[in-house]
Design a protein around this motif. Structure first.
Motif, PDB file in Angstrom:
ATOM      1  N   ARG A 296      10.069   6.200   0.358  1.00  0.00           N
ATOM      2  CA  ARG A 296       9.763   5.513  -0.898  1.00  0.00           C
ATOM      3  C   ARG A 296       9.747   4.006  -0.693  1.00  0.00           C
ATOM      4  NH1 ARG A 296      13.568   6.694  -5.898  1.00  0.00           N
ATOM      5  NH2 ARG A 296      14.755   4.900  -5.122  1.00  0.00           N
ATOM      6  N   VAL A 297       8.749   3.351  -1.313  1.00  0.00           N
ATOM      7  CA  VAL A 297       8.613   1.892  -1.218  1.00  0.00           C
ATOM      8  C   VAL A 297       9.198   1.270  -2.478  1.00  0.00           C
ATOM      9  CG1 VAL A 297       7.016  -0.033  -0.944  1.00  0.00           C
ATOM     10  CG2 VAL A 297       6.528   2.159   0.162  1.00  0.00           C
ATOM     11  N   ASP A 298      10.160   0.367  -2.287  1.00  0.00           N
ATOM     12  CA  ASP A 298      10.728  -0.397  -3.396  1.00  0.00           C
ATOM     13  C   ASP A 298      10.222  -1.836  -3.299  1.00  0.00           C
ATOM     14  OD1 ASP A 298      12.063   1.757  -4.370  1.00  0.00           O
ATOM     15  OD2 ASP A 298      14.018   1.215  -3.570  1.00  0.00           O
TER      16      ASP A 298
ATOM     17  N   LEU B  58       6.200  -3.143  -7.909  1.00  0.00           N
ATOM     18  CA  LEU B  58       6.105  -1.717  -8.215  1.00  0.00           C
ATOM     19  C   LEU B  58       7.264  -1.267  -9.101  1.00  0.00           C
ATOM     20  CD1 LEU B  58       5.185  -0.413  -4.648  1.00  0.00           C
ATOM     21  CD2 LEU B  58       3.625  -0.828  -6.554  1.00  0.00           C
ATOM     22  N   ALA B  59       7.698  -2.125  -9.986  1.00  0.00           N
ATOM     23  CA  ALA B  59       8.871  -1.800 -10.810  1.00  0.00           C
ATOM     24  C   ALA B  59       8.624  -0.582 -11.685  1.00  0.00           C
ATOM     25  CB  ALA B  59       9.246  -3.008 -11.671  1.00  0.00           C
ATOM     26  N   GLN B  60       7.392  -0.406 -12.141  1.00  0.00           N
ATOM     27  CA  GLN B  60       7.098   0.697 -13.056  1.00  0.00           C
ATOM     28  C   GLN B  60       6.744   1.988 -12.329  1.00  0.00           C
ATOM     29  OE1 GLN B  60       7.705   0.305 -16.230  1.00  0.00           O
ATOM     30  NE2 GLN B  60       8.162  -1.874 -15.938  1.00  0.00           N
ATOM     31  N   ALA B  61       6.078   1.893 -11.174  1.00  0.00           N
ATOM     32  CA  ALA B  61       5.615   3.100 -10.473  1.00  0.00           C
ATOM     33  C   ALA B  61       5.769   2.900  -8.973  1.00  0.00           C
ATOM     34  CB  ALA B  61       4.158   3.397 -10.828  1.00  0.00           C
ATOM     35  N   PRO B  62       6.957   3.243  -8.404  1.00  0.00           N
ATOM     36  CA  PRO B  62       7.156   3.074  -6.957  1.00  0.00           C
ATOM     37  C   PRO B  62       6.259   4.014  -6.158  1.00  0.00           C
ATOM     38  CG  PRO B  62       8.997   4.259  -7.949  1.00  0.00           C
ATOM     39  CD  PRO B  62       8.154   3.777  -9.067  1.00  0.00           C
TER      40      PRO B  62
ATOM     41  N   GLU C 299       0.833  -1.193   0.000  1.00  0.00           N
ATOM     42  CA  GLU C 299       0.000   0.000   0.000  1.00  0.00           C
ATOM     43  C   GLU C 299       0.874   1.252   0.000  1.00  0.00           C
ATOM     44  OE1 GLU C 299      -2.526  -0.219   3.357  1.00  0.00           O
ATOM     45  OE2 GLU C 299      -3.547  -2.066   2.702  1.00  0.00           O
ATOM     46  N   LYS C 300       0.254   2.379  -0.344  1.00  0.00           N
ATOM     47  CA  LYS C 300       0.973   3.642  -0.330  1.00  0.00           C
ATOM     48  C   LYS C 300       1.450   3.935   1.084  1.00  0.00           C
ATOM     49  CE  LYS C 300       0.704   8.498  -1.646  1.00  0.00           C
ATOM     50  NZ  LYS C 300      -0.112   9.576  -2.253  1.00  0.00           N
ATOM     51  N   PRO C 301       2.707   4.325   1.255  1.00  0.00           N
ATOM     52  CA  PRO C 301       3.231   4.540   2.605  1.00  0.00           C
ATOM     53  C   PRO C 301       2.634   5.779   3.262  1.00  0.00           C
ATOM     54  CG  PRO C 301       4.843   5.232   0.976  1.00  0.00           C
ATOM     55  CD  PRO C 301       3.721   4.605   0.209  1.00  0.00           C
ATOM     56  N   GLU C 302       2.670   5.785   4.568  1.00  0.00           N
ATOM     57  CA  GLU C 302       2.226   6.920   5.370  1.00  0.00           C
ATOM     58  C   GLU C 302       3.337   7.313   6.332  1.00  0.00           C
ATOM     59  OE1 GLU C 302      -1.357   5.899   7.323  1.00  0.00           O
ATOM     60  OE2 GLU C 302      -2.558   5.758   5.480  1.00  0.00           O
ATOM     61  N   ILE C 303       3.509   8.635   6.532  1.00  0.00           N
ATOM     62  CA  ILE C 303       4.539   9.149   7.440  1.00  0.00           C
ATOM     63  C   ILE C 303       3.854   9.706   8.685  1.00  0.00           C
ATOM     64  CG2 ILE C 303       6.390  10.835   7.753  1.00  0.00           C
ATOM     65  CD1 ILE C 303       6.958  10.673   4.790  1.00  0.00           C
ATOM     66  N   ASP C 304       4.270   9.185   9.840  1.00  0.00           N
ATOM     67  CA  ASP C 304       3.727   9.639  11.129  1.00  0.00           C
ATOM     68  C   ASP C 304       4.841  10.265  11.959  1.00  0.00           C
ATOM     69  OD1 ASP C 304       1.241   8.634  10.440  1.00  0.00           O
ATOM     70  OD2 ASP C 304       1.668   6.651  11.308  1.00  0.00           O
ATOM     71  N   GLY C 305       4.424  10.992  13.002  1.00  0.00           N
ATOM     72  CA  GLY C 305       5.368  11.553  13.963  1.00  0.00           C
ATOM     73  C   GLY C 305       5.807  12.971  13.668  1.00  0.00           C
ATOM     74  N   LEU C 306       5.252  13.585  12.628  1.00  0.00           N
ATOM     75  CA  LEU C 306       5.651  14.942  12.281  1.00  0.00           C
ATOM     76  C   LEU C 306       4.748  15.947  12.980  1.00  0.00           C
ATOM     77  CD1 LEU C 306       7.476  16.751  10.560  1.00  0.00           C
ATOM     78  CD2 LEU C 306       5.780  16.607   8.743  1.00  0.00           C
ATOM     79  N   THR C 307       5.357  16.861  13.716  1.00  0.00           N
ATOM     80  CA  THR C 307       4.630  17.938  14.384  1.00  0.00           C
ATOM     81  C   THR C 307       4.871  19.235  13.626  1.00  0.00           C
ATOM     82  OG1 THR C 307       6.503  18.345  15.861  1.00  0.00           O
ATOM     83  CG2 THR C 307       4.788  16.848  16.643  1.00  0.00           C
ATOM     84  N   LYS C 308       3.813  19.965  13.388  1.00  0.00           N
ATOM     85  CA  LYS C 308       3.923  21.233  12.671  1.00  0.00           C
ATOM     86  C   LYS C 308       3.355  22.346  13.530  1.00  0.00           C
ATOM     87  CE  LYS C 308       3.789  19.521   7.891  1.00  0.00           C
ATOM     88  NZ  LYS C 308       3.138  19.647   6.574  1.00  0.00           N
ATOM     89  N   PRO C 309       4.163  23.389  13.775  1.00  0.00           N
ATOM     90  CA  PRO C 309       5.587  23.467  13.410  1.00  0.00           C
ATOM     91  C   PRO C 309       6.456  22.825  14.483  1.00  0.00           C
ATOM     92  CG  PRO C 309       4.899  25.529  14.370  1.00  0.00           C
ATOM     93  CD  PRO C 309       3.676  24.655  14.360  1.00  0.00           C
TER      94      PRO C 309
END
Length: 431
Positions: free
Chosen positions: A197-199, A203-207, A121-131
């Protein structure tokens, strides 16, 4: 023909036909949701039926007859030497060993393994606080699920790859992959894009990838940029207060010598710029620029010293007191083309002190050459004088040797005459 020979020939032909009746298959790999084609071939077939069955040993097709009710399974081709079927919208549960059977006596089989790749699945990034605040420690975590085999996660800071900590957990036939990246943010991270990025082989054509841009708040820093290196009276001067901070420290405050700026028409404040349209000595002093936001205050100072304007004398209208000296080249006539004579004429005949100063290097060179010549000449004179003096003394000593050794005057005369008699034997030569 002999009967035994006929029997042997028939047996060999029978075994040759049987040896060609082996089903041939190949393993297949397909991405989840794709279509898999299973092909079974026989080189030599005497109209014997072919059959495909799934990993649960359920018959899918017997020749061109469909045996299992599954709308995803269809017949592609059925002949005496080939049986090809297709499975569309493949699922992870379809993975396994498929069997092709050739119904000879005995039944011959071949097995093909169907591998189904789980698409992450498409990756998700957690843990980022803004600002984030400058100096904070944060941990960014990237998560992707559903991969088979386990996917690989890579981190990038803008375009440069950075190392993260990877963790893999199995969930049924698929895997959940996490990667963590620990940061201590500073002002240089403001506006930086962190990408996960997921390798994966599927997903060879569209990572797949996810990106987050950091927003970092930090206290301002101030610098004053001036337009003149050496300010002079009457010149135009601009001072610019360059402040960097987040949130932006706007507006900035200008002061002079710890107090307010003088209220003069030629001193203009526009935003971050302080402009002097025409400098004079009263502008001397220390100018301070101060900027602040909710995280702190910063300032910078510029010491202004106005120098006197350069004075330019007007051209003289009175005639010169002394006549202009004649041109040395004209006096020397045709010899002016000689570079040595030309140099001598410039040195000796020119009455312009500036011209002498321009040829100071020539004076030094000529003086050095003359000094060396004089020194060498003196050395030669001294050496030659000492040599002549030494030989003259030796001659006198030999001539008077007989007189010095005689006891009286008569003997001395006789010895002297004897010495003269042997003069041919004792000759001295001067070079």
């Amino acid at each position: 023909m002999h009967p035994h020979l006929l029997l042997n020939i028939s047996i060999l032909c029978h075994f040759a036909g049987i040896s060609g009746q082996y089903p041939l298959v190949q393993n297949v790999t397909v991405t989840e949701g794709g279509t898999a084609n299973l092909t079974c071939r026989v080189e030599y077939n005497d109209n014997t039926s072919l059959q495909w069955s799934n990993p649960a040993q359920q018959t899918l097709f017997f020749g061109d007859k469909k045996a299992l009710r599954d709308n995803r399974i269809e017949l592609v081709r059925a002949t005496s030497s080939e049986l090809t079927i297709s499975i569309s919208d493949v699922m992870l549960s379809d993975e396994g060993m498929y069997t092709c059977s050739l119904f000879t006596m005995p039944v011959r089989t071949a097995k093909a393994y169907l591998t189904v790749l789980g698409v992450p699945e498409k990756p998700e990034i957690d843990g980022l606080t803004k600002p984030a605040m400058e100096g904070d420690h944060i941990t960014l975590t990237c998560i992707t699920q559903g991969s088979k085999p386990a996917a690989d996660l890579r981190w990038f800071r803008n375009e440069k790859e950075v190392k993260g900590a990877k963790e893999v957990n199995a969930s049924g036939k698929t895997f959940t992959v996490r990667s963590s990246l620990q940061l201590q943010v500073d002002r240089n991270d403001d506006g930086v894009a962190y990408t996960c990025r997921v390798d994966h082989v599927a997903l060879a054509q569209a990572p797949q990838q996810a990106t987050e841009v950091l927003e970092v708040h930090y206290a301002p820093r101030v610098e004053i940029i001036h337009s003149l290196a050496v300010p002079q009276e009457g010149q135009y001067l601009k001072l610019e207060c360059v402040s960097k901070g987040n949130p932006s420290p706007d507006p900035v405050m200008w002061t002079k010598d710890g107090g307010e700026l003088p209220d003069l028409d030629r001193v203009i404040v526009e935003g971050r710029e302080l402009t002097f349209t025409s400098l004079n000595k009263t502008d001397n002093g220390t100018y301070r620029c101060e900027a602040s936001n909710h995280l702190g205050t910063s300032s910078a100072e510029y010491v202004l010293y106005v120098y006197d304007a350069p004075t330019t004398l007007p051209p003289s209208t009175t005639p010169p007191l002394h006549p202009i000296p004649p041109d040395p080249t004209a006096l020397l006539g045709t010899h002016a083309s000689d570079p040595t004579l030309s140099l001598f004429s410039r040195l000796c005949l020119s009455s312009d002190p500036n011209a002498l100063g321009q040829h100071g290097t020539d004076h030094a060179l000529i003086g050095g050459v003359v000094a060396v010549v004089v020194f060498v000449t003196l050395c030669l004179i001294i050496v030659l004088g000492r040599y002549l003096a030494r030989h003259k003394g030796t001659y006198l000593t030999n001539e008077a040797k007989g007189a010095d050794d005689a006891p009286d005057a008569d003997t001395a005369i006789i010895n002297a005459e004897g010495n003269h008699a042997h003069a041919e034997e004792k000759k001295e030569y001067f070079i």
